[in-house]
Design a protein around this motif. Structure first.
Motif, PDB file in Angstrom:
ATOM      1  N   UNK A   1      49.754  10.493  70.772  1.00 45.71           N
ATOM      2  CA  UNK A   1      49.550  11.886  71.420  1.00 45.71           C
ATOM      3  C   UNK A   1      49.547  12.747  70.811  1.00 45.71           C
ATOM      4  N   UNK A   2      49.760  12.582  69.003  1.00 51.69           N
ATOM      5  CA  UNK A   2      48.616  13.751  68.051  1.00 51.69           C
ATOM      6  C   UNK A   2      50.590  14.619  68.368  1.00 51.69           C
ATOM      7  N   UNK A   3      49.595  16.263  68.302  1.00 53.38           N
ATOM      8  CA  UNK A   3      51.057  16.991  68.488  1.00 53.38           C
ATOM      9  C   UNK A   3      51.422  17.668  69.484  1.00 53.38           C
ATOM     10  N   UNK A   4      51.341  16.845  70.598  1.00 50.41           N
ATOM     11  CA  UNK A   4      51.149  17.199  72.303  1.00 50.41           C
ATOM     12  C   UNK A   4      52.602  18.151  72.759  1.00 50.41           C
ATOM     13  N   UNK A   5      53.343  17.627  71.784  1.00 47.42           N
ATOM     14  CA  UNK A   5      54.375  18.720  72.571  1.00 47.42           C
ATOM     15  C   UNK A   5      55.642  18.688  70.834  1.00 47.42           C
ATOM     16  N   UNK A   6      56.735  19.660  71.023  1.00 47.23           N
ATOM     17  CA  UNK A   6      57.637  18.912  69.259  1.00 47.23           C
ATOM     18  C   UNK A   6      58.184  17.306  68.724  1.00 47.23           C
ATOM     19  N   UNK A   7      58.587  16.658  70.169  1.00 47.76           N
ATOM     20  CA  UNK A   7      59.430  15.663  70.103  1.00 47.76           C
ATOM     21  C   UNK A   7      58.200  14.353  69.472  1.00 47.76           C
ATOM     22  N   UNK A   8      56.897  15.020  69.956  1.00 47.40           N
ATOM     23  CA  UNK A   8      55.849  13.611  70.355  1.00 47.40           C
ATOM     24  C   UNK A   8      55.088  13.213  68.736  1.00 47.40           C
ATOM     25  N   UNK A   9      55.308  13.699  68.006  1.00 50.18           N
ATOM     26  CA  UNK A   9      55.171  13.244  66.931  1.00 50.18           C
ATOM     27  C   UNK A   9      55.608  13.161  65.654  1.00 50.18           C
ATOM     28  N   UNK A  10      56.043  11.802  65.009  1.00 53.05           N
ATOM     29  CA  UNK A  10      57.147  11.960  63.531  1.00 53.05           C
ATOM     30  C   UNK A  10      56.440  13.070  62.123  1.00 53.05           C
ATOM     31  N   UNK A  11      57.300  13.601  61.978  1.00 51.03           N
ATOM     32  CA  UNK A  11      56.969  14.782  60.312  1.00 51.03           C
ATOM     33  C   UNK A  11      56.511  13.175  59.171  1.00 51.03           C
ATOM     34  N   UNK A  12      56.354  12.798  59.613  1.00 49.35           N
ATOM     35  CA  UNK A  12      56.254  10.965  57.903  1.00 49.35           C
ATOM     36  C   UNK A  12      54.352  11.766  57.264  1.00 49.35           C
ATOM     37  N   UNK A  13      54.185  11.637  55.803  1.00 48.25           N
ATOM     38  CA  UNK A  13      52.885  12.042  55.402  1.00 48.25           C
ATOM     39  C   UNK A  13      53.624  11.149  54.364  1.00 48.25           C
ATOM     40  N   UNK A  14      52.238  10.837  54.062  1.00 45.41           N
ATOM     41  CA  UNK A  14      51.981  10.533  52.127  1.00 45.41           C
ATOM     42  C   UNK A  14      51.739  11.316  51.232  1.00 45.41           C
ATOM     43  N   UNK A  15      52.083  11.538  49.976  1.00 45.15           N
ATOM     44  CA  UNK A  15      51.890  12.189  49.008  1.00 45.15           C
ATOM     45  C   UNK A  15      51.175  10.973  48.610  1.00 45.15           C
ATOM     46  N   UNK A  16      49.635  11.362  47.666  1.00 48.36           N
ATOM     47  CA  UNK A  16      48.597  10.909  46.875  1.00 48.36           C
ATOM     48  C   UNK A  16      48.099  11.102  45.891  1.00 48.36           C
ATOM     49  N   UNK A  17      48.140  10.267  44.443  1.00 50.21           N
ATOM     50  CA  UNK A  17      47.897  11.783  43.690  1.00 50.21           C
ATOM     51  C   UNK A  17      46.751  10.040  43.071  1.00 50.21           C
ATOM     52  N   UNK A  18      45.362  10.371  42.399  1.00 45.18           N
ATOM     53  CA  UNK A  18      44.449   9.322  41.745  1.00 45.18           C
ATOM     54  C   UNK A  18      45.823   8.480  41.083  1.00 45.18           C
TER      55      UNK A  18
END
Length: 158
Positions: free
Chosen positions: A19-36
């Motif tokens: 549900x994307x960033x529908x509200x403050x608790x509806x999403x995780x703060x996870x991400x991936x850092x990528x470098x070729x």
């Protein structure tokens, strides 16, 4: 003559739970850092900001960047000055201040390098090279807060 060096990285948010960033608790703060050509680094916000505490957060990475940049310059300067480093470990500490509106900034970082060198005759020089490494460190030079150093240097032949 100065030289410019360009760096590129991709940061991709991986925390959409449907549900994307529908509200403050509806999403995780996870991400991936990528470098070729390099291994991806999974990241998240700090757990106090609803992140995954098992992943690196931006604050961790800033502290690691300062510590590793200092170490690399220190090793270079030791090599140039014929100080043989046998072992180097740092347990860096950073203090970040968060203010009422939720913003914040780092106030200071202190490095605690524990260094073992080959020859006790170089203890004084090895100590002084930490100050020089701080002057040379690209990351430390880019920050607007103090970077302190409290090195502990021992000689293998002491």
């Amino acid at each position: 003559m100065s030289k410019n060096h360009l760096y590129k990285t991709r940061v991709t948010w991986t925390g959409n739970k449907g549900s994307g960033t529908m509200d403050y608790r509806s999403y995780d703060r996870d991400y991936m850092i990528s470098i070729d050509g390099k291994i991806d680094i999974p990241g998240s916000s700090d757990s106090i900001f609803l992140g995954d505490k098992s992943k690196y957060n931006p604050e961790d990475l800033l502290l690691a960047s300062v510590s590793s940049c200092h170490m690399l310059w220190y090793l270079h300067l030791c090599s140039k000055n014929e100080v043989v480093v046998i072992e180097y470990k740092d347990e860096a500490v950073g203090m970040m201040e968060e203010v009422e509106d939720g913003s914040g900034k780092f106030k200071e970082i202190t490095l605690f390098p524990k260094v073992i060198i080959a020859d006790k005759a170089h203890l004084s020089l090895a100590q002084s090279l930490h100050k020089e490494a701080n002057k040379m460190c690209f990351i430390a030079n880019s920050l607007n807060f103090p970077i302190e150093h409290k090195p502990e240097i021992k000689a293998e032949n002491a």
